[in-house]
Motif scaffolding. Structure first.
Motif, PDB file in Angstrom:
ATOM      1  N   GLY A  91       2.281 -29.230  38.264  1.00  0.00           N
ATOM      2  CA  GLY A  91       2.496 -28.209  37.613  1.00  0.00           C
ATOM      3  C   GLY A  91       1.516 -27.582  36.856  1.00  0.00           C
ATOM      4  N   LYS A  92       1.348 -26.331  36.483  1.00  0.00           N
ATOM      5  CA  LYS A  92       0.210 -25.873  35.705  1.00  0.00           C
ATOM      6  C   LYS A  92       0.378 -25.806  34.092  1.00  0.00           C
ATOM      7  CE  LYS A  92      -2.159 -24.723  39.442  1.00  0.00           C
ATOM      8  NZ  LYS A  92      -3.404 -25.271  39.802  1.00  0.00           N
ATOM      9  N   TYR A  93       0.346 -26.776  33.869  1.00  0.00           N
ATOM     10  CA  TYR A  93       0.517 -26.747  32.183  1.00  0.00           C
ATOM     11  C   TYR A  93      -0.707 -26.207  31.512  1.00  0.00           C
ATOM     12  CZ  TYR A  93       4.352 -29.911  33.113  1.00  0.00           C
ATOM     13  OH  TYR A  93       5.305 -30.626  33.527  1.00  0.00           O
ATOM     14  N   GLY A  94      -0.395 -25.627  30.354  1.00  0.00           N
ATOM     15  CA  GLY A  94      -1.622 -24.903  29.577  1.00  0.00           C
ATOM     16  C   GLY A  94      -2.921 -25.631  29.142  1.00  0.00           C
ATOM     17  N   SER A  95      -2.496 -27.032  28.813  1.00  0.00           N
ATOM     18  CA  SER A  95      -3.472 -28.095  28.515  1.00  0.00           C
ATOM     19  C   SER A  95      -4.377 -28.384  29.779  1.00  0.00           C
ATOM     20  CB  SER A  95      -2.934 -29.254  27.986  1.00  0.00           C
ATOM     21  OG  SER A  95      -2.095 -29.966  28.673  1.00  0.00           O
ATOM     22  N   LEU A  96      -3.957 -28.449  31.133  1.00  0.00           N
ATOM     23  CA  LEU A  96      -4.598 -28.754  32.091  1.00  0.00           C
ATOM     24  C   LEU A  96      -5.380 -27.613  32.645  1.00  0.00           C
ATOM     25  CD1 LEU A  96      -1.909 -30.755  34.331  1.00  0.00           C
ATOM     26  CD2 LEU A  96      -3.916 -31.788  33.088  1.00  0.00           C
ATOM     27  N   GLU A  97      -4.979 -26.255  32.335  1.00  0.00           N
ATOM     28  CA  GLU A  97      -5.752 -25.076  32.699  1.00  0.00           C
ATOM     29  C   GLU A  97      -7.271 -25.165  31.805  1.00  0.00           C
ATOM     30  OE1 GLU A  97      -4.990 -22.196  34.810  1.00  0.00           O
ATOM     31  OE2 GLU A  97      -4.196 -24.302  35.485  1.00  0.00           O
ATOM     32  N   PRO A 215      -5.237 -22.613  26.854  1.00  0.00           N
ATOM     33  CA  PRO A 215      -4.306 -23.667  25.878  1.00  0.00           C
ATOM     34  C   PRO A 215      -3.750 -22.912  24.814  1.00  0.00           C
ATOM     35  CG  PRO A 215      -6.794 -24.454  26.243  1.00  0.00           C
ATOM     36  CD  PRO A 215      -6.582 -23.013  26.974  1.00  0.00           C
ATOM     37  N   LEU A 216      -4.446 -21.589  24.080  1.00  0.00           N
ATOM     38  CA  LEU A 216      -3.935 -21.203  22.968  1.00  0.00           C
ATOM     39  C   LEU A 216      -2.618 -20.325  23.408  1.00  0.00           C
ATOM     40  CD1 LEU A 216      -3.708 -19.920  20.179  1.00  0.00           C
ATOM     41  CD2 LEU A 216      -5.332 -18.002  21.264  1.00  0.00           C
ATOM     42  N   PHE A 217      -2.412 -19.850  24.757  1.00  0.00           N
ATOM     43  CA  PHE A 217      -1.348 -18.949  25.040  1.00  0.00           C
ATOM     44  C   PHE A 217      -0.241 -20.140  25.636  1.00  0.00           C
ATOM     45  CE2 PHE A 217      -4.458 -15.523  25.801  1.00  0.00           C
ATOM     46  CZ  PHE A 217      -3.777 -14.753  24.975  1.00  0.00           C
ATOM     47  N   GLY A 218      -0.662 -21.342  26.002  1.00  0.00           N
ATOM     48  CA  GLY A 218       0.177 -22.482  26.503  1.00  0.00           C
ATOM     49  C   GLY A 218       0.763 -22.843  25.236  1.00  0.00           C
ATOM     50  N   LEU A 219       0.138 -22.850  23.883  1.00  0.00           N
ATOM     51  CA  LEU A 219       0.708 -23.699  22.781  1.00  0.00           C
ATOM     52  C   LEU A 219       1.636 -22.304  22.279  1.00  0.00           C
ATOM     53  CD1 LEU A 219       0.711 -25.543  20.318  1.00  0.00           C
ATOM     54  CD2 LEU A 219      -1.020 -24.228  19.468  1.00  0.00           C
ATOM     55  N   LEU A 220       1.324 -21.165  22.450  1.00  0.00           N
ATOM     56  CA  LEU A 220       2.233 -20.149  21.776  1.00  0.00           C
ATOM     57  C   LEU A 220       3.660 -19.865  22.639  1.00  0.00           C
ATOM     58  CD1 LEU A 220      -0.366 -17.364  21.003  1.00  0.00           C
ATOM     59  CD2 LEU A 220       0.926 -18.788  19.169  1.00  0.00           C
ATOM     60  N   SER A 221       3.310 -20.191  23.977  1.00  0.00           N
ATOM     61  CA  SER A 221       4.556 -19.984  24.746  1.00  0.00           C
ATOM     62  C   SER A 221       5.498 -21.134  24.454  1.00  0.00           C
ATOM     63  CB  SER A 221       4.057 -20.183  26.222  1.00  0.00           C
ATOM     64  OG  SER A 221       3.174 -19.196  26.607  1.00  0.00           O
ATOM     65  N   ASP A 222       4.863 -22.335  24.084  1.00  0.00           N
ATOM     66  CA  ASP A 222       5.779 -23.478  23.815  1.00  0.00           C
ATOM     67  C   ASP A 222       6.510 -23.195  22.524  1.00  0.00           C
ATOM     68  OD1 ASP A 222       5.519 -24.742  26.147  1.00  0.00           O
ATOM     69  OD2 ASP A 222       3.842 -25.984  25.261  1.00  0.00           O
ATOM     70  N   LYS A 223       5.771 -22.956  21.314  1.00  0.00           N
ATOM     71  CA  LYS A 223       6.193 -23.086  20.042  1.00  0.00           C
ATOM     72  C   LYS A 223       7.177 -21.582  19.650  1.00  0.00           C
ATOM     73  CE  LYS A 223       3.897 -26.329  18.677  1.00  0.00           C
ATOM     74  NZ  LYS A 223       4.332 -27.680  18.134  1.00  0.00           N
ATOM     75  N   ILE A 224       6.828 -20.419  20.546  1.00  0.00           N
ATOM     76  CA  ILE A 224       7.486 -19.133  20.375  1.00  0.00           C
ATOM     77  C   ILE A 224       8.111 -18.781  21.770  1.00  0.00           C
ATOM     78  CG2 ILE A 224       7.505 -16.918  19.107  1.00  0.00           C
ATOM     79  CD1 ILE A 224       5.012 -17.955  17.669  1.00  0.00           C
ATOM     80  N   PRO A 225       8.901 -19.079  22.343  1.00  0.00           N
ATOM     81  CA  PRO A 225       9.458 -18.789  23.653  1.00  0.00           C
ATOM     82  C   PRO A 225       9.634 -17.317  24.027  1.00  0.00           C
ATOM     83  CG  PRO A 225      10.430 -20.819  22.768  1.00  0.00           C
ATOM     84  CD  PRO A 225       9.828 -20.351  21.854  1.00  0.00           C
ATOM     85  N   ILE A 277      -0.102 -18.225  32.298  1.00  0.00           N
ATOM     86  CA  ILE A 277       0.501 -19.464  31.625  1.00  0.00           C
ATOM     87  C   ILE A 277       1.797 -19.451  31.111  1.00  0.00           C
ATOM     88  CG2 ILE A 277       0.003 -20.864  29.300  1.00  0.00           C
ATOM     89  CD1 ILE A 277      -2.122 -21.145  31.235  1.00  0.00           C
ATOM     90  N   PRO A 278       2.409 -18.189  30.907  1.00  0.00           N
ATOM     91  CA  PRO A 278       3.645 -18.307  30.393  1.00  0.00           C
ATOM     92  C   PRO A 278       4.791 -18.255  31.823  1.00  0.00           C
ATOM     93  CG  PRO A 278       2.630 -16.575  29.506  1.00  0.00           C
ATOM     94  CD  PRO A 278       1.856 -17.010  30.446  1.00  0.00           C
ATOM     95  N   THR A 279       4.113 -18.199  33.002  1.00  0.00           N
ATOM     96  CA  THR A 279       4.925 -17.956  34.409  1.00  0.00           C
ATOM     97  C   THR A 279       5.819 -19.431  34.499  1.00  0.00           C
ATOM     98  OG1 THR A 279       2.872 -18.522  35.606  1.00  0.00           O
ATOM     99  CG2 THR A 279       3.632 -16.082  35.155  1.00  0.00           C
ATOM    100  N   PHE A 280       4.985 -20.587  34.417  1.00  0.00           N
ATOM    101  CA  PHE A 280       5.508 -21.746  34.777  1.00  0.00           C
ATOM    102  C   PHE A 280       6.776 -21.993  33.844  1.00  0.00           C
ATOM    103  CE2 PHE A 280       6.175 -26.139  35.082  1.00  0.00           C
ATOM    104  CZ  PHE A 280       5.835 -26.680  36.482  1.00  0.00           C
ATOM    105  N   PRO A 281       6.728 -21.905  32.552  1.00  0.00           N
ATOM    106  CA  PRO A 281       7.840 -22.126  31.558  1.00  0.00           C
ATOM    107  C   PRO A 281       8.911 -21.161  31.951  1.00  0.00           C
ATOM    108  CG  PRO A 281       5.915 -21.682  30.658  1.00  0.00           C
ATOM    109  CD  PRO A 281       5.392 -21.750  31.838  1.00  0.00           C
ATOM    110  N   GLU A 282       8.533 -19.969  32.120  1.00  0.00           N
ATOM    111  CA  GLU A 282       9.533 -19.185  32.360  1.00  0.00           C
ATOM    112  C   GLU A 282      10.222 -19.189  33.761  1.00  0.00           C
ATOM    113  OE1 GLU A 282      10.287 -15.256  31.148  1.00  0.00           O
ATOM    114  OE2 GLU A 282      10.330 -17.043  29.834  1.00  0.00           O
ATOM    115  N   ILE A 283       9.734 -19.785  34.871  1.00  0.00           N
ATOM    116  CA  ILE A 283      10.306 -20.029  36.089  1.00  0.00           C
ATOM    117  C   ILE A 283      11.142 -21.281  35.855  1.00  0.00           C
ATOM    118  CG2 ILE A 283      10.069 -20.961  38.660  1.00  0.00           C
ATOM    119  CD1 ILE A 283       7.572 -19.231  38.709  1.00  0.00           C
ATOM    120  N   LEU A 284      10.542 -22.313  34.926  1.00  0.00           N
ATOM    121  CA  LEU A 284      11.381 -23.485  34.772  1.00  0.00           C
ATOM    122  C   LEU A 284      12.679 -23.234  33.996  1.00  0.00           C
ATOM    123  CD1 LEU A 284      11.073 -26.534  35.551  1.00  0.00           C
ATOM    124  CD2 LEU A 284       9.749 -26.851  33.321  1.00  0.00           C
TER     125      LEU A 284
END
Length: 382
Positions: A91-97, A215-225, A277-284
């Motif tokens: 999966g495409k996690y923000g940190s791996l990006e 990574p910044l957008f990954g963090l924001l997507s996690d913290k503020i869905p 970055i938000p596409t993966f958690p949105e699909i999940l």
């Protein structure tokens, strides 16, 4: 990483404790989790370097040998389809990006330098050896683990309306990236007469800003869905504007300048990170809301969907881009590509508005139904 605002995503294989992120448990990764992340990071880095190293010199070389821009685009597109095989398991996690972005950052200047200093063959030999060394490394460090097959299919996932639209977004953004591979270097060489080594540095504007912002957008997507929907829509619209200004499109009557091109590429890298970055958690999150079980089987389905849609877009982008570049020039071809991102962004925005209206209506009906039940239960007043 949390996949949605209200429910936690499944853990990486090899971790201890219940499914979910590490918010309530220890944030320290286990040895197996660390090895999986190292393996995924090396694959992201290697595959993106292999893809981006070609940009500064390959289109010009292909042109010298008589290949049309359309054929060059198809070559880049075919590589994207092969890249699908390497990325289906993650999966495409923000940190791996970060490592995807790092591959995009290192590839163009390295390719341009090796080509200019040692010739056409050396970039391929050098990178081939690096990737070959990654094979025994990954074979050694990747753990073995079992996963029970899920009850749901790939087709049930892709036929959910929200996920189908997000897949269209992934497709359009991947196509935008792929469009630049066979066209941008030719445009820069013809317009600004830069050597191949400096063309690689131009690509840094896009790659570096993407790797920093992801990574910044990954963090924001996690913290503020609830920000994810805004990122998706605004990111696509900004990306569309960037492609209108890449040339820029002739109707704007703006003179093409190198500093403006690099600035637009930097902005495009940020908007791409905002959208992708938000596409993966949105699909999940949508999958969990529609009854998909939490576990590796659902993660595999979502990851496979992401990779498949990304690779399809990465095939269409360079193929269509090379054809349009040959027929109508870079400026108009980039504008046409921008329309794709604009269409997907507006479609996603309209869906979110419709979804918000449906939820409000459902909430109102529930409130009215509760009031009617309470009224029915009250004794009649004399």
């Amino acid at each position: 990483m949390d996949a949605s605002g209200d429910c936690e995503g499944p853990r990486l294989p090899g971790g201890d404790g219940p499914p979910g992120g590490t918010r309530e448990t220890s944030r320290q990764l286990s040895r197996e989790q660390l090895f999986v992340l190292i393996s995924a990071a090396s694959i992201n880095l290697g595959s993106m370097m292999c893809y981006s190293i070609l940009g500064p010199f390959f289109p010009k070389e292909a042109e010298k040998k008589g290949a049309s821009n359309t054929v060059t685009g198809m070559i880049f597109g075919c590589y994207a389809l092969f890249d699908l095989l390497a990325s289906l398991v993650f999966g495409k996690y923000g940190s791996l990006e970060i490592f995807s972005g790092l591959g995009l950052v290192l590839g163009p200047p390295l390719g341009g330098f090796l080509y200019q200093s040692f010739g056409y063959e050396v970039p391929f030999i050098f990178l081939g050896c690096i990737v070959l060394l990654m094979v025994p490394l990954n074979m050694y460090i990747l753990p073995n683990y079992d996963s029970d097959p899920g009850e749901h299919s790939f087709w049930k996932l892709i036929t959910l309306p929200k996920i189908a639209l997000i897949a269209f977004v992934i497709n359009s953004l991947s196509s935008c990236f792929g469009f630049l591979d066979p066209t941008l270097s030719l445009f820069v060489l013809e317009k600004f007469n830069l050597p191949a080594g400096y063309v690689g540095l131009v690509f840094l504007g896009l790659a570096l800003s993407y790797s920093i912002s992801s990574p910044l957008f990954g963090l924001l997507s996690d913290k503020i869905p609830h920000l994810r929907k805004w990122f998706l829509v605004l990111g696509n619209i900004i990306t569309a504007g960037c492609y209108m200004l890449l040339g820029p499109i002739p109707v704007l009557h703006i003179q093409s300048q190198l500093w403006l091109l690099v600035l637009i590429l930097v902005l495009n890298g940020v908007s791409a990170g905002m959208s992708i970055i938000p596409t993966f958690p949105e699909i999940l999150s949508c999958a969990y809301e529609n009854g998909f079980e939490e576990g590796l089987s659902t993660l595999g389905l979502v990851s496979g969907l992401f990779s498949a849609m990304w690779s399809v877009g990465a095939f269409i982008g360079p193929t269509l881009g090379g054809f349009l570049y040959e027929k109508i020039g870079f400026e108009w071809a980039a504008a046409v590509q921008g329309l794709w991102a604009l269409t997907s962004g507006l479609a996603m925005g309209l869906f979110y508005l419709w979804e918000h209206a449906q939820r409000r209506r459902s909430k109102l009906q529930n409130i009215l139904g509760t009031e009617e039940e309470q009224t029915a239960l009250l004794p009649d007043e004399i």
